[in-house]
Design an enzyme around this catalytic site. Structure first.
Site, PDB file in Angstrom:
ATOM      1  N   LYS A  42      27.463  47.872  54.958  1.00 30.70           N
ATOM      2  CA  LYS A  42      26.208  47.344  54.442  1.00 30.70           C
ATOM      3  C   LYS A  42      25.381  48.433  53.775  1.00 30.70           C
ATOM      4  CE  LYS A  42      25.979  45.245  58.847  1.00 30.70           C
ATOM      5  NZ  LYS A  42      25.214  45.093  60.086  1.00 30.70           N
ATOM      6  N   ASP A 102      31.382  60.878  54.207  1.00 32.02           N
ATOM      7  CA  ASP A 102      31.295  61.808  55.338  1.00 32.02           C
ATOM      8  C   ASP A 102      32.700  62.366  55.567  1.00 32.02           C
ATOM      9  OD1 ASP A 102      31.202  62.616  58.209  1.00 32.02           O
ATOM     10  OD2 ASP A 102      29.181  61.832  58.146  1.00 32.02           O
ATOM     11  N   LYS A 130      28.519  64.366  52.023  1.00 33.65           N
ATOM     12  CA  LYS A 130      28.418  65.363  53.105  1.00 33.65           C
ATOM     13  C   LYS A 130      29.747  66.119  53.131  1.00 33.65           C
ATOM     14  CE  LYS A 130      26.087  63.479  56.884  1.00 33.65           C
ATOM     15  NZ  LYS A 130      26.087  62.989  58.283  1.00 33.65           N
ATOM     16  N   PHE A 151      22.236  64.087  59.937  1.00 32.84           N
ATOM     17  CA  PHE A 151      22.356  62.632  59.937  1.00 32.84           C
ATOM     18  C   PHE A 151      21.185  62.019  59.172  1.00 32.84           C
ATOM     19  CE2 PHE A 151      22.581  58.290  61.328  1.00 32.84           C
ATOM     20  CZ  PHE A 151      23.955  58.071  61.284  1.00 32.84           C
ATOM     21  N   VAL A 152      21.525  61.324  58.092  1.00 34.00           N
ATOM     22  CA  VAL A 152      20.479  60.773  57.229  1.00 34.00           C
ATOM     23  C   VAL A 152      20.337  59.260  57.395  1.00 34.00           C
ATOM     24  CG1 VAL A 152      20.535  62.565  55.457  1.00 34.00           C
ATOM     25  CG2 VAL A 152      22.158  60.688  55.326  1.00 34.00           C
ATOM     26  N   ASP A 158      21.674  53.552  57.973  1.00 35.04           N
ATOM     27  CA  ASP A 158      21.106  53.196  59.274  1.00 35.04           C
ATOM     28  C   ASP A 158      21.458  54.191  60.375  1.00 35.04           C
ATOM     29  OD1 ASP A 158      23.935  52.495  59.433  1.00 35.04           O
ATOM     30  OD2 ASP A 158      23.420  51.471  61.295  1.00 35.04           O
TER      31      ASP A 158
HETATM   32  C1  PRP Z   1      29.060  54.565  56.413  1.00 35.13           C
HETATM   33  C2  PRP Z   1      28.991  54.704  54.903  1.00 35.13           C
HETATM   34  C3  PRP Z   1      30.423  54.795  54.501  1.00 35.13           C
HETATM   35  C4  PRP Z   1      31.084  55.459  55.688  1.00 35.13           C
HETATM   36  C5  PRP Z   1      31.312  56.907  55.365  1.00 35.13           C
HETATM   37  O1  PRP Z   1      29.257  53.231  56.754  1.00 35.13           O
HETATM   38  O2  PRP Z   1      28.350  53.594  54.319  1.00 35.13           O
HETATM   39  O3  PRP Z   1      31.007  53.532  54.265  1.00 35.13           O
HETATM   40  O4  PRP Z   1      30.169  55.358  56.789  1.00 35.13           O
HETATM   41  O5  PRP Z   1      31.902  57.557  56.426  1.00 35.13           O
HETATM   42  P1  PRP Z   1      33.329  58.277  56.361  1.00 35.13           P
HETATM   43  O6  PRP Z   1      33.374  59.037  55.073  1.00 35.13           O
HETATM   44  O7  PRP Z   1      33.301  59.182  57.565  1.00 35.13           O
HETATM   45  O8  PRP Z   1      34.389  57.249  56.467  1.00 35.13           O
HETATM   46  P2  PRP Z   1      29.110  52.689  58.242  1.00 35.13           P
HETATM   47  O9  PRP Z   1      30.466  52.641  58.887  1.00 35.13           O
HETATM   48  O10 PRP Z   1      28.043  53.487  58.948  1.00 35.13           O
HETATM   49  O11 PRP Z   1      28.667  51.200  58.034  1.00 35.13           O
HETATM   50  P3  PRP Z   1      27.349  50.604  57.320  1.00 35.13           P
HETATM   51  O12 PRP Z   1      27.483  50.925  55.846  1.00 35.13           O
HETATM   52  O13 PRP Z   1      27.430  49.147  57.572  1.00 35.13           O
HETATM   53  O14 PRP Z   1      26.134  51.264  57.930  1.00 35.13           O
HETATM   54  C1  7HP Z   2      27.870  57.734  58.009  1.00 31.06           C
HETATM   55  C2  7HP Z   2      26.484  57.777  57.987  1.00 31.06           C
HETATM   56  N1  7HP Z   2      25.551  56.808  58.035  1.00 31.06           N
HETATM   57  C3  7HP Z   2      24.277  57.211  57.982  1.00 31.06           C
HETATM   58  N2  7HP Z   2      23.884  58.513  57.921  1.00 31.06           N
HETATM   59  C4  7HP Z   2      24.794  59.477  57.879  1.00 31.06           C
HETATM   60  O1  7HP Z   2      24.414  60.763  57.815  1.00 31.06           O
HETATM   61  C5  7HP Z   2      26.152  59.125  57.920  1.00 31.06           C
HETATM   62  N3  7HP Z   2      27.315  59.840  57.887  1.00 31.06           N
HETATM   63  N4  7HP Z   2      28.330  58.967  57.943  1.00 31.06           N
END
Ligand code: PRP
Ligand code: 7HP
Length: 178
Positions: A42, A102, A130, A151-152, A158
Site C-alpha cells: 500500500k 530496502d 535505502k 526507519f522512515v 507506515d
Molecule cells: C515496503 C515497501 C516495499 C518493501 C521494500 O512495503 O513499500 O514494497 O517494503 O522492502 P524490501 O526492499 O526489503 O523488500 P511493506 O511490506 O512495508 O508494505 P506496505 O507498502 O503495505 O506498507
Molecule cells: C520498508 C519500510 N517501510 C517504511 N519505512 C521504512 O524505512 C521501510 N524500510 N522498508
C-alpha cells in the site's frame, strides 16, 4: 509534530519537486509509448497518484500487493503475492512504482514474476532507496532520494499501519520500534 518523530527528512515541497523531476524524466524516456504504472500496495499509493498526474505521455495504472515484512521493520525475506494485477501485461511497457527499496527482495520477486509475462519492458521507479540495506543488486531506473539506514514514515509509508497520511517523510525514533 508527533512526539515519535525524530526529524523531518523531506518536506512536502521538496517531495513535490522531486516527483515532478522524476515524471519529467519518465515522460522524456517513454516518448511515443504508453506506460503502465504498477503501484505496489500500500505504501506506493500516494507516490503513484502524484507521479501519474505529472506524466505527459499516455499512462495507465494497475495495482499489485505482496507481503514480505516479518515484523514491523525487518523483512522476513519471504515474499508472497497477496493481490495480482487486474490486467495482462504482454507487450506492455511496465514501470513498477515503489515508495522505498530496502533489502530489494520485494522488487526481485516482482521483477522476476512480471518478466515471465512477456511485457515489452519492465523498469522500476522508487522514491527512496535505502541502498546500504540491499541484499541483492537491484537498482531502480528512476530514484528520488538515496537515504541512510533509518526507519522512515509518511507520504504513504507506515509503521504498524500508522503515519501513512503525513505530507512529509519523517524518521521514526528508534525507541518506538526497538
Ligand atoms: C515496503 C515497501 C516495499 C518493501 C521494500 O512495503 O513499500 O514494497 O517494503 O522492502 P524490501 O526492499 O526489503 O523488500 P511493506 O511490506 O512495508 O508494505 P506496505 O507498502 O503495505 O506498507
Ligand atoms: C520498508 C519500510 N517501510 C517504511 N519505512 C521504512 O524505512 C521501510 N524500510 N522498508
Amino acid at each position: 509534530m508527533d512526539n515519535n518523530i525524530k526529524y523531518v527528512m523531506y518536506g512536502a515541497e521538496e517531495i513535490e519537486r522531486k516527483v515532478k523531476e522524476i515524471a519529467r524524466q519518465i515522460s522524456h524516456d517513454y516518448q511515443g509509448k504508453e506506460v503502465l504504472l504498477v503501484c505496489v500496495l500500500k505504501g506506493s499509493i500516494i507516490f503513484t497518484a502524484d507521479l501519474l498526474r505529472y506524466i505527459s505521455v499516455p499512462v495507465k495504472m494497475d495495482t499489485i500487493a505482496v507481503s514480505s515484512y516479518g515484523n514491523a521493520t525487518e523483512s522476513s525475506g519471504v515474499v508472497r503475492l497477496l493481490k495480482d494485477l487486474d490486467e495482462a501485461i504482454k507487450d506492455v511497457h511496465v514501470l513498477i512504482v515503489e515508495d522505498i527499496i530496502d533489502s530489494g527482495l520485494t522488487l526481485e520477486y516482482l521483477i522476476n514474476m512480471l518478466k515471465q509475462r512477456q511485457p515489452a519492458s519492465v523498469k522500476v521507479c522508487a522514491l527512496l532507496d535505502k541502498r546500504e540495506r540491499r541484499k541483492n543488486n537491484i537498482i531502480a531506473d528512476y530514484t528520488g532520494f538515496i537515504i541512510p539506514n533509518e526507519f522512515v514514515i509518511g507520504y504513504g509509508m507506515d509503521y504498524n499501519e500508522d503515519y501513512r497520511q503525513l505530507p512529509y517523510i519523517g524518521v521514526l525514533k528508534p525507541e518506538v520500534y526497538q
